[in-house]
Scaffold this motif. Sequence first.
Motif, PDB file in Angstrom:
ATOM      1  N   ALA A  16       0.814  -1.215   0.000  1.00 41.80           N
ATOM      2  CA  ALA A  16       0.000   0.000   0.000  1.00 41.80           C
ATOM      3  C   ALA A  16       0.844   1.261   0.000  1.00 41.80           C
ATOM      4  O   ALA A  16       0.409   2.310  -0.492  1.00 41.80           O
ATOM      5  CB  ALA A  16      -0.929  -0.007   1.210  1.00 41.80           C
ATOM      6  N   VAL A  17       2.050   1.180   0.546  1.00 41.20           N
ATOM      7  CA  VAL A  17       2.909   2.367   0.582  1.00 41.20           C
ATOM      8  C   VAL A  17       3.296   2.788  -0.831  1.00 41.20           C
ATOM      9  O   VAL A  17       3.278   3.981  -1.165  1.00 41.20           O
ATOM     10  CB  VAL A  17       4.160   2.105   1.438  1.00 41.20           C
ATOM     11  N   ILE A  18       3.626   1.820  -1.669  1.00 42.64           N
ATOM     12  CA  ILE A  18       3.969   2.133  -3.056  1.00 42.64           C
ATOM     13  C   ILE A  18       2.735   2.653  -3.794  1.00 42.64           C
ATOM     14  O   ILE A  18       2.809   3.646  -4.539  1.00 42.64           O
ATOM     15  CB  ILE A  18       4.554   0.897  -3.766  1.00 42.64           C
ATOM     16  N   THR A  19       1.605   1.983  -3.600  1.00 46.37           N
ATOM     17  CA  THR A  19       0.368   2.426  -4.265  1.00 46.37           C
ATOM     18  C   THR A  19       0.069   3.880  -3.942  1.00 46.37           C
ATOM     19  O   THR A  19      -0.216   4.696  -4.839  1.00 46.37           O
ATOM     20  CB  THR A  19      -0.808   1.546  -3.819  1.00 46.37           C
ATOM     21  N   TRP A  20       0.149   4.241  -2.666  1.00 45.33           N
ATOM     22  CA  TRP A  20      -0.194   5.611  -2.285  1.00 45.33           C
ATOM     23  C   TRP A  20       0.915   6.606  -2.597  1.00 45.33           C
ATOM     24  O   TRP A  20       0.655   7.801  -2.736  1.00 45.33           O
ATOM     25  CB  TRP A  20      -0.641   5.670  -0.826  1.00 45.33           C
ATOM     26  N   ASN A  21       2.142   6.136  -2.775  1.00 44.75           N
ATOM     27  CA  ASN A  21       3.193   7.017  -3.256  1.00 44.75           C
ATOM     28  C   ASN A  21       2.926   7.419  -4.703  1.00 44.75           C
ATOM     29  O   ASN A  21       3.164   8.576  -5.094  1.00 44.75           O
ATOM     30  CB  ASN A  21       4.556   6.338  -3.123  1.00 44.75           C
ATOM     31  N   VAL A  22       2.421   6.483  -5.486  1.00 47.97           N
ATOM     32  CA  VAL A  22       2.032   6.799  -6.867  1.00 47.97           C
ATOM     33  C   VAL A  22       0.861   7.781  -6.865  1.00 47.97           C
ATOM     34  O   VAL A  22       0.850   8.762  -7.628  1.00 47.97           O
ATOM     35  CB  VAL A  22       1.678   5.524  -7.643  1.00 47.97           C
ATOM     36  N   ALA A  80      -4.401   1.960   7.372  1.00 46.65           N
ATOM     37  CA  ALA A  80      -3.643   3.048   8.001  1.00 46.65           C
ATOM     38  C   ALA A  80      -2.845   3.828   6.968  1.00 46.65           C
ATOM     39  O   ALA A  80      -2.800   5.066   7.007  1.00 46.65           O
ATOM     40  CB  ALA A  80      -2.714   2.479   9.067  1.00 46.65           C
ATOM     41  N   VAL A  81      -2.212   3.123   6.030  1.00 43.41           N
ATOM     42  CA  VAL A  81      -1.434   3.786   4.976  1.00 43.41           C
ATOM     43  C   VAL A  81      -2.338   4.674   4.133  1.00 43.41           C
ATOM     44  O   VAL A  81      -2.044   5.854   3.890  1.00 43.41           O
ATOM     45  CB  VAL A  81      -0.735   2.745   4.082  1.00 43.41           C
ATOM     46  N   ALA A  82      -3.441   4.097   3.668  1.00 44.35           N
ATOM     47  CA  ALA A  82      -4.355   4.854   2.811  1.00 44.35           C
ATOM     48  C   ALA A  82      -4.887   6.087   3.535  1.00 44.35           C
ATOM     49  O   ALA A  82      -4.965   7.180   2.948  1.00 44.35           O
ATOM     50  CB  ALA A  82      -5.511   3.957   2.367  1.00 44.35           C
ATOM     51  N   THR A  83      -5.225   5.945   4.794  1.00 45.93           N
ATOM     52  CA  THR A  83      -5.794   7.066   5.538  1.00 45.93           C
ATOM     53  C   THR A  83      -4.769   8.152   5.800  1.00 45.93           C
ATOM     54  O   THR A  83      -5.064   9.348   5.620  1.00 45.93           O
ATOM     55  CB  THR A  83      -6.391   6.568   6.865  1.00 45.93           C
ATOM     56  N   ALA A  84      -3.566   7.771   6.216  1.00 50.61           N
ATOM     57  CA  ALA A  84      -2.522   8.772   6.473  1.00 50.61           C
ATOM     58  C   ALA A  84      -2.190   9.546   5.207  1.00 50.61           C
ATOM     59  O   ALA A  84      -2.057  10.777   5.224  1.00 50.61           O
ATOM     60  CB  ALA A  84      -1.274   8.095   7.034  1.00 50.61           C
ATOM     61  N   ALA A  85      -2.055   8.821   4.085  1.00 51.73           N
ATOM     62  CA  ALA A  85      -1.725   9.490   2.825  1.00 51.73           C
ATOM     63  C   ALA A  85      -2.891  10.344   2.342  1.00 51.73           C
ATOM     64  O   ALA A  85      -2.702  11.508   1.943  1.00 51.73           O
ATOM     65  CB  ALA A  85      -1.357   8.448   1.773  1.00 51.73           C
ATOM     66  N   LEU A 229      10.729  14.086 -11.512  1.00 50.81           N
ATOM     67  CA  LEU A 229      12.059  13.669 -11.080  1.00 50.81           C
ATOM     68  C   LEU A 229      12.235  12.154 -11.137  1.00 50.81           C
ATOM     69  O   LEU A 229      11.419  11.399 -10.589  1.00 50.81           O
ATOM     70  CB  LEU A 229      12.323  14.167  -9.654  1.00 50.81           C
ATOM     71  N   VAL A 230      13.314  11.715 -11.758  1.00 50.34           N
ATOM     72  CA  VAL A 230      13.568  10.284 -11.889  1.00 50.34           C
ATOM     73  C   VAL A 230      13.814   9.634 -10.530  1.00 50.34           C
ATOM     74  O   VAL A 230      13.624   8.424 -10.366  1.00 50.34           O
ATOM     75  CB  VAL A 230      14.764  10.034 -12.832  1.00 50.34           C
ATOM     76  N   GLU A 231      14.235  10.424  -9.542  1.00 49.03           N
ATOM     77  CA  GLU A 231      14.457   9.886  -8.207  1.00 49.03           C
ATOM     78  C   GLU A 231      13.186   9.260  -7.621  1.00 49.03           C
ATOM     79  O   GLU A 231      13.261   8.317  -6.828  1.00 49.03           O
ATOM     80  CB  GLU A 231      14.976  10.985  -7.272  1.00 49.03           C
ATOM     81  N   TRP A 232      12.021   9.770  -8.000  1.00 52.25           N
ATOM     82  CA  TRP A 232      10.766   9.211  -7.478  1.00 52.25           C
ATOM     83  C   TRP A 232      10.594   7.763  -7.931  1.00 52.25           C
ATOM     84  O   TRP A 232      10.248   6.896  -7.138  1.00 52.25           O
ATOM     85  CB  TRP A 232       9.567  10.039  -7.951  1.00 52.25           C
ATOM     86  N   ALA A 233      10.811   7.510  -9.216  1.00 53.32           N
ATOM     87  CA  ALA A 233      10.649   6.160  -9.749  1.00 53.32           C
ATOM     88  C   ALA A 233      11.749   5.231  -9.241  1.00 53.32           C
ATOM     89  O   ALA A 233      11.501   4.046  -8.994  1.00 53.32           O
ATOM     90  CB  ALA A 233      10.656   6.202 -11.281  1.00 53.32           C
ATOM     91  N   ILE A 234      12.960   5.756  -9.091  1.00 51.12           N
ATOM     92  CA  ILE A 234      14.071   4.938  -8.592  1.00 51.12           C
ATOM     93  C   ILE A 234      13.759   4.416  -7.195  1.00 51.12           C
ATOM     94  O   ILE A 234      13.994   3.242  -6.877  1.00 51.12           O
ATOM     95  CB  ILE A 234      15.374   5.756  -8.605  1.00 51.12           C
TER      96      ILE A 234
END
Length: 400
Positions: A16-22, A80-85, A229-234
């Motif tokens: 979920a952390v990756i999903t919500w980072n996207v 929790a991840v979804a709600t915080a994000a 920024l490419v750093e996000w995908a890296i």
Amino acid sequence: MVSAPAAQADTPRQNAVITWNVHAETAIFDVARQSPTATARSFAIVQGAVYDAVNAIAGTPYEPYLVAPRTRPGDSTPAAVATAAYRTLVWLFPSQADSLRARYDESLAAIPDGPSERGGIAVGEAAATAMINARRDDGAFSDATWPVGTAPGQWRPTPPGFLQTGAWFATLKPFVVDPKPYRVPGPPALSSSAWARDFSEVKSLGSATSTTRAPDQTEAAIWWDDPRLVEWAIKRQLATTHRLGTLQTARMFAMVDVAAADTLIACYQEKKRWHFWRPVTAVPLAGTDGNPATEPDPAWAPLRTTAPSPEYPSGHACFTAATTTALRTFFGRDDLSFSAHSTDSGTTRHYRSLSSATAELDQARVWAGVHYRFATRDGHRLGSSVSHAVLGHAFGPRGN
């Protein structure tokens, strides 16, 4: 360094952390179109809250960033991840409430109703509330401006827009460390051979019509300059290829994003202190610098558009050095393989170590015609120093 098993029960597909980072990238960049500098604050806010929520449900094995909300056995980490994000993103971008709510409802629909979901939501709410309270009135988007001068070496607004942006970051409330002690030595004197050397290098290699810049250097200059920024995908790719679980992904993202935000505060304070002119200004006006080894070219233009902020030190070098320092600290090694695609260049570039990527970025800012070598060198050192300081104070194992 990763101190928990790299492969945890949840797979990257379920992370979920990756999903919500996207989702955060979509809100922060695709929709809000924040500048690369402003995005650093937004990502730090979101990922810091997500980390505190996940860390709490995991039993707080690491020092909380702000809080360790009360939890109960079985509380849903994805909720929790979804709600915080979601809560932090809606606070940052209230005009996107409907689209963010749709993503949030999708996330909750995949979680069975009941005490586990409700518990996770409560933890995420508590983490987001603590973050919002901490960042309220933090000085973001104030009307601060950069010092402008007309003497040789002094910064002035640059083409094409001749804008003043980003100066507010120099007075932004820090996330972890006081940035004031972190300084750079300053640009070389205009009368020096060091100035003439680095001036001539960017004049030759960074020109829009350069005949000395190699095709791969041109590609690298464009690739690293992509505002997405490419750093996000890296960062996401490393979490996926190393099969990090939710806790370790949340911790790694928070380490990187918070360290980068504090680094840029220090970096922008130094930009304001030195307010040094950009190559797009210096090359046409080289006849005024008093150095016989610098030749003016009134028609000179850089390969890439110059950012509307003073030149020294390089903000991108500060940011990328902070990012790679945090990644090196988390993984405990430099020899990480990764790649990313740039829409601007239309290419994917591959690296076999963090240090090789950072070294290329430092040169790419010269090849782009937007920085001198001394600005990337000193920005790199500043980014590494501030990142180490941040990680020495936050995100470590509890009790250390």
